[in-house]
Enzyme design. Sequence first.
Site, PDB file in Angstrom:
ATOM      1  CG  HIS A 186      -1.769   1.115   1.394  1.00  0.00           C
ATOM      2  ND1 HIS A 186      -3.202   1.312   1.178  1.00  0.00           N
ATOM      3  CD2 HIS A 186      -1.401   2.329   1.867  1.00  0.00           C
ATOM      4  CE1 HIS A 186      -3.578   2.324   1.299  1.00  0.00           C
ATOM      5  NE2 HIS A 186      -2.684   3.454   1.664  1.00  0.00           N
ATOM      6  CD  GLU A 187       1.629   3.668   3.659  1.00  0.00           C
ATOM      7  OE1 GLU A 187       2.343   4.661   3.303  1.00  0.00           O
ATOM      8  OE2 GLU A 187       1.001   3.608   4.183  1.00  0.00           O
ATOM      9  CG  HIS A 190       0.077   5.897  -0.872  1.00  0.00           C
ATOM     10  ND1 HIS A 190      -0.927   6.559  -1.636  1.00  0.00           N
ATOM     11  CD2 HIS A 190      -0.343   5.531   0.237  1.00  0.00           C
ATOM     12  CE1 HIS A 190      -2.001   6.440  -0.546  1.00  0.00           C
ATOM     13  NE2 HIS A 190      -1.724   5.827   0.301  1.00  0.00           N
ATOM     14  CE1 TYR A 201      -4.158   9.908   0.278  1.00  0.00           C
ATOM     15  CE2 TYR A 201      -4.682  11.264   1.934  1.00  0.00           C
ATOM     16  CZ  TYR A 201      -4.356  10.095   1.502  1.00  0.00           C
ATOM     17  OH  TYR A 201      -4.399   8.934   2.036  1.00  0.00           O
ATOM     18  CD  GLU A 210      -5.370   5.911   1.710  1.00  0.00           C
ATOM     19  OE1 GLU A 210      -5.504   4.597   2.187  1.00  0.00           O
ATOM     20  OE2 GLU A 210      -4.167   6.535   1.745  1.00  0.00           O
ATOM     21  CG  ASP A 283      -9.646   9.823   6.072  1.00  0.00           C
ATOM     22  OD1 ASP A 283      -8.598  10.258   5.964  1.00  0.00           O
ATOM     23  OD2 ASP A 283     -10.238   9.094   5.832  1.00  0.00           O
ATOM     24  CG  HIS A 288      -7.449   6.658   5.148  1.00  0.00           C
ATOM     25  ND1 HIS A 288      -7.222   7.851   5.313  1.00  0.00           N
ATOM     26  CD2 HIS A 288      -6.576   5.671   5.161  1.00  0.00           C
ATOM     27  CE1 HIS A 288      -5.770   7.746   5.240  1.00  0.00           C
ATOM     28  NE2 HIS A 288      -5.491   6.831   5.014  1.00  0.00           N
TER      29      HIS A 288
HETATM   30 ZN    ZN Z   1      -2.933   5.293   2.196  1.00  0.00          ZN
END
Ligand code: ZN
Length: 367
Positions: A186-187, A190, A201, A210, A283, A288
């Site tokens: 996931h990271e 990005h 974002y 996300e 958020d 998310h």
């Molecule tokens: Zn993320």
Amino acid sequence: MCFRSGSRAAHDPLLCIVPPYMLRVLALRGDPQVAEMARTLLKQTEKLRDERAELMGAGLPPPDPFRGAYATAAVSPAEGLCCPERRIHDGQFRAALPGKLLRSEGDDPTGIADADTAYDAAGQVFSLFAEEYGRNSLDGEGMPLIATVHHRRNYNNAFWNGTQMAYGTGDGKIFRTFLELSVIGHEMAHGVIQHSGGLIYENQSGALNESIADVFGSLSLQRALGQEAHQADWLVGRGILGPGITGAALRSMKAPGTAYADDLLGQDPQPWHMDHFVTTSDDNGGVHINSGIPNHAFYLFCAYLGGRAWELPGRIWYRALQTLNNPMASFSDWADQTMDSAIELAGRGSIETVMLRRAWKLVGIAI
Ligand SMILES: [Zn+2]
């Protein structure tokens, strides 16, 4: 908190795996020690974001928002693609990045479990993008994969800061680790998204950012385990929650909203259908939270098709990301783009395009 509201934050985010609403709930409901941890984490990440904003303002080039238009969408393994250039550092439980170099590409295992896990996982994510989608590292140009383990003491988060990954160890209560392949994938995804033209974002484009990170995080894990779509758990962050927390993971693509239900953390807030889209200023506009909707569409598409999700479905999502050319895309724009990619890769009128349309329709998006 990994993000603040405001346009600057949306263009220059620090992308954390643990969403700010989870930390706010902990600050509200936790015992004095947990509440203090959550408040400190919220403050620290805000400071880190500010530092990064200064760094970006000090001469680092901004991401080119239109790069996606010119990127050729390689969908088969490219010639000459080989090896990642990994550098894993020990943060020594301090805030400074990247910390002390522990293991470079080709070095023997260190014997430090977290460092070796981060090294192996970075290789598996590199291999997904290189061997399946023909991409040479996160930027497509072979950039080194830099990661820091043992970031800060009892740090309950993991993030991509625009140039590297950093992983806390967790406090052992709320989180036990962040070194899990879907989280690492996931990271790193990005980074791929940032270098593929980017998705702003906030609001729907942020939730797409996300969701696409979750998709490639989950695909990294499924490919490493050799699982077909029906065998996979479709969880992001399985096993990272602490022993006292009632929950399986951070998010579920198969059943958004069911990843955890805990006395302290509350209930996983993700919707799976547009009827339950959450409008919030928290958020970054629920990035998310509403990511559950495109996540579920991807899951449904893979479940309908069967087989290995990182093959055709992953290629369609990857190609759509390379050709999107719209940093402010809505869910509907993204669904259209995935359909264009499906037509290119599987043919107009193919069963795959029929199934893709059905998947988007089931989450309330007509294409
Ligand atoms: Zn993320």
